[in-house]
Design an enzyme around this catalytic site. Structure first.
Site: not given
Ligand code: UD1
Length: 346
Positions: A204
């Site tokens: 991820h």
């Molecule tokens: C975040 C953290 C990372 C951690 C990870 C654990 C930061 C910079 N990164 O990354 O350190 O290792 O979480 O998982 O804070 N999304 C969904 N549903 C959810 C959550 C996220 O669809 O429940 C989507 C978001 O809309 C986004 C993408 O997934 O488009 C990434 O989510 P984001 O919160 O930006 O960062 P992570 O990759 O989860």
């Protein structure tokens, strides 16, 4: 409340579960703010239920934004909540945007910040997590380090006051989860898996998902590994988006939705190997006695590599295998709660 806790992303729920319990058992009051960074039932709710984390008093519902907008809105709303609650301490976990927002908001209100999982470094400033760690540690008054390496990293940056080596709270969570998962998790049967005849993969991190060429190399590596042992991969939403946009269907990989903590504990516990870019999973593999390959070019959890349980994908062999006493005895959370209580009483 005495303690205002900021949570937002899946790994923080896992770390907070044993600490929140220990805080309550030590007779302190805690208010939780959930930033909303992770918001799916499968990325958030299931962890609160399975790990019995107290219900958040604040649900800020901030997600799916760029780093600036996400962190900025969190700062604004967390500051308002902290002004209303007037806590004696703010507690943050790990290295996400929710962590750094909580730490910045509190430190500017002159509320002491306690950071659980302080002192980790990848020494790669292109990772957003590394920036979050460095900033958070430099504004924290209490730094709870999972390892001696973390204590040394802080010392090298001139941070020595308020630093405590406590062991790793994720070890506490793993011990509780293994006991709870027995008789409750049916994931191996559901997926028709034979113990030790499959591996588990998770991907991820932005460093693996943002560059298409890099992502293709990661997928090719996994497809190659799947030729000897089939791979089950619970897919993070970030990676799910990328796969559906690119139309890539990795061969030999069974892709499943994100799973709860008890299912994940069972899945890892019975696996032959773990392949991951997650920080937490590298340690969890070791806690379950399973070897790990980290699909990154560096790791914060150097102890797992030195002790022969983990290797970077760029390195062909494991070091000789041994135990890692640094992670503690499964009572890191109780130690952290007692250190917090002593600080609040001082
Ligand atoms: C975040 C953290 C990372 C951690 C990870 C654990 C930061 C910079 N990164 O990354 O350190 O290792 O979480 O998982 O804070 N999304 C969904 N549903 C959810 C959550 C996220 O669809 O429940 C989507 C978001 O809309 C986004 C993408 O997934 O488009 C990434 O989510 P984001 O919160 O930006 O960062 P992570 O990759 O989860």
């Amino acid at each position: 409340p005495q303690i205002f806790t900021v949570l937002g992303a899946r790994p923080q729920f896992i770390k907070a579960a044993p600490v929140s319990r220990a805080i309550a058992e030590a007779g302190m009051t805690e208010v939780i703010a959930h930033t909303g960074q992770h918001f799916d039932a499968l990325m958030s709710d299931v962890f609160f239920e399975e790990l019995a984390i107290p219900k958040p008093a604040y649900n800020l519902e901030i997600n799916s934004l760029g780093h600036g907008a996400m962190t900025g809105r969190m700062l604004e709303k967390l500051e308002a909540a902290m002004l209303a609650e007037k806590p004696a301490m703010v507690l943050v976990y790990g290295d996400t945007n929710s962590t750094v927002a909580g730490a910045l908001a509190a430190s500017k209100l002159h509320i002491p910040v306690a950071h659980v999982e302080a002192g980790l470094r990848s020494f790669n400033r292109r990772m957003p997590e590394e920036i979050n760690r460095v900033i958070t540690d430099h504004v924290s008054a209490f730094l709870f380090c999972p390892t001696q390496t973390a204590v040394r990293n802080l010392k090298n940056e001139g941070i020595v006051n308020g630093v405590h080596a406590t062991g790793d709270v994720m070890f506490d969570t793993t011990i509780a989860a293994v006991a709870r998962a027995k008789g409750r998790s049916t994931i191996l049967d559901d997926l028709k898996l034979t113990p030790k005849q499959y591996s588990v993969a998770t991907i991820h991190r932005a460093e693996n998902t943002d560059d298409p060429a890099r992502f293709a190399r990661v997928v090719a590596w996994l497809e190659d590994a799947a030729r000897s042992t089939p791979i089950v991969m619970p897919v993070h939403p970030r990676t799910r988006k990328l796969l559906s946009q690119s139309g890539v269907v990795p061969a030999g990989l069974t892709l499943i939705d994100p799973i709860g903590y008890l299912d994940m504990a069972s899945l890892i516990n019975q696996s032959a190997a773990v392949f991951t870019d997650s920080g937490g999973l590298q340690k969890e593999a070791y806690f379950h006695g399973v070897p790990c390959v980290t699909l990154r070019d560096e790791t914060e959890w150097v102890e797992t590599v030195e002790a022969g349980w983990n290797r970077l994908w760029t390195v062909p062999d494991y070091a000789p295998r041994r135990d890692i006493p640094d992670y503690g005895d499964g009572k890191a959370s109780e130690l952290i709660a007692s250190l917090i209580r002593a600080a609040l009483e001082a």
